[in-house]
Enzyme design. Structure first.
Site: not given
Ligand code: MN
Ligand code: MN
Length: 385
Positions: A93, A96, A98, A103, A142, A165
């Site tokens: 993943r 990125h 947020h 999170e 992260h 997203e």
């Molecule tokens: Mn994340």
């Protein structure tokens, strides 16, 4: 006034009220504090507090899957949202951050590795297994990678029900939308270096399983932040109650987790997490094992009961009364995640025990002797009667 003018341009806000023309609002403006005022708790009937996340359509990616619960499908859950994600061994993943939420995550099955960066330039690379949780402060970078063996399954929880997203900023998306000449200057390499980089967001990509982390890192190889991002929740010694156990990770146990608290509850067959409320936090639940019945009390004679099974999400608005019964013949396991780094709860038994029997007799208009055998303190998780 500038802010108000901007809102009017965006979409016909009713001045002095909470009516929003949501259809005319841009995606950007749907983040708090600009989000539409949710009406679900205003009516004579309470809205649903259950969302069948497990039954939602799974989005497939190259090496992983995801499904999401947020206000779009679960209107009452305005303070917290969640994503159920899987990663195959080696699947990443991508890097990125947020913009609109911290999170929190619980690893249900398998193993994964996360990398983090904070504004001080400090990083942590750390592995997670079943029962471990992580916390990334809002905006910190992260990544998450499956380590195998087998699929890594984890639950992500965000302290913003409007999370989606659209608030996620991915490194491939950004680099793919930055001119190669700028990248060349930035990194001090030829522009052609970036010719084969992706032009759009990668999200999840397959790759080799990385080697094990060194038990003894080499000299000068670390720049660790003072607070770790990992807490081994399931491995922690629980609080014991007559009807079950509770493991909590607030900022007291897990200091980096300043805006969220997580709890793992195990309730014996017939047991009940007694009626209680959380003065300063909403509660987002994920049912891991067993079957349950939750009733939410919303004042003004309103109470709503629903049945919960594995894969269901539950939600309790801040300050609302609630209790959870184990309706199965096996243990009930559930995660409860709160949008506050400090844990607060008041139990019905503890509240009544804190008041004289004479007062209770007057309050309920029953004989004082009625309360002689009531608990003398909070029960928290009661056993089968
Ligand atoms: Mn994340
Ligand atoms: Mn609760």
């Amino acid at each position: 006034m500038a802010e108000i003018s901007r809102r009017n341009v965006l979409g016909g806000v009713a001045m002095g009220g909470l009516l929003w023309n949501t259809a005319a609002l841009s995606t950007e403006s749907q983040q708090p504090p600009y989000g539409p005022a949710p009406a679900p708790l205003d009516g004579p009937e309470l809205p649903s507090f259950r969302y069948p996340l497990g039954a939602q359509k799974t989005e497939q990616f190259n090496g992983g899957t995801a499904k999401e619960a947020n206000v779009t499908g679960f209107p009452v859950s305005e303070k917290l949202a969640g994503v159920y994600m899987t990663l195959e061994p080696g699947a990443l993943r991508e890097l990125h951050w947020h913009a609109n939420a911290a999170e929190w995550a619980y690893v249900i099955e398998g193993n994964c590795r996360v990398t983090t960066i904070d504004p001080a330039g400090q990083w942590e690379i750390v592995d997670f297994g079943p029962g471990d949780i992580w916390y990334f402060p809002r905006g910190h970078g992260h990544s998450i990678q499956g380590l195998g063996p087998g699929t890594c399954t984890f639950l992500l929880v965000f302290d913003n029900g409007y999370f989606s997203e659209f608030g996620t900023f991915s490194i491939s998306d950004w680099v793919g939308h930055t001119p190669p000449e700028v990248l060349a200057k930035t990194f001090g390499v030829p522009a052609t270096t970036f010719a084969d980089f992706p032009k759009k967001e990668v999200y999840i990509n397959t790759g080799p399983v990385p080697p094990p982390l060194p038990l003894q890192p080499a000299p000068d190889s670390q720049n660790a932040p003072p607070l770790t991002h990992r807490y081994r929740l399931r491995a922690a010694k629980p609080e014991d109650f007559a009807g079950g156990t509770e493991r909590k990770a607030s900022s007291s146990e897990f200091p980096i987790s300043t805006t969220m608290t997580g709890a793992l509850l195990v309730i014996k067959p017939g047991g009940v997490r007694e009626p209680h409320w959380h003065p300063h936090a909403a509660e987002w639940q994920y049912y891991l094992k067993g079957s349950a019945r939750m009733t939410v009390f919303g004042s003004h004679g309103r109470a709503l009961t629903d049945e919960f099974g594995v894969g269901d999400v539950g939600y309790v608005p801040q300050g609302y009364g609630h209790y959870i019964e184990n309706t199965g013949s096996d243990e009930l396991h559930l995660l409860a995640v709160f949008n506050n780094g400090t844990y607060e709860a008041i139990s019905l038994t503890g509240w009544m025990a804190a008041n004289p029997d004479l007062l209770l007799a007057t309050n309920f208009k029953v004989p004082q002797a009625t309360f002689a055998n009531f608990p003398k303190g909070p029960v928290v998780i009661a056993e089968q009667g």
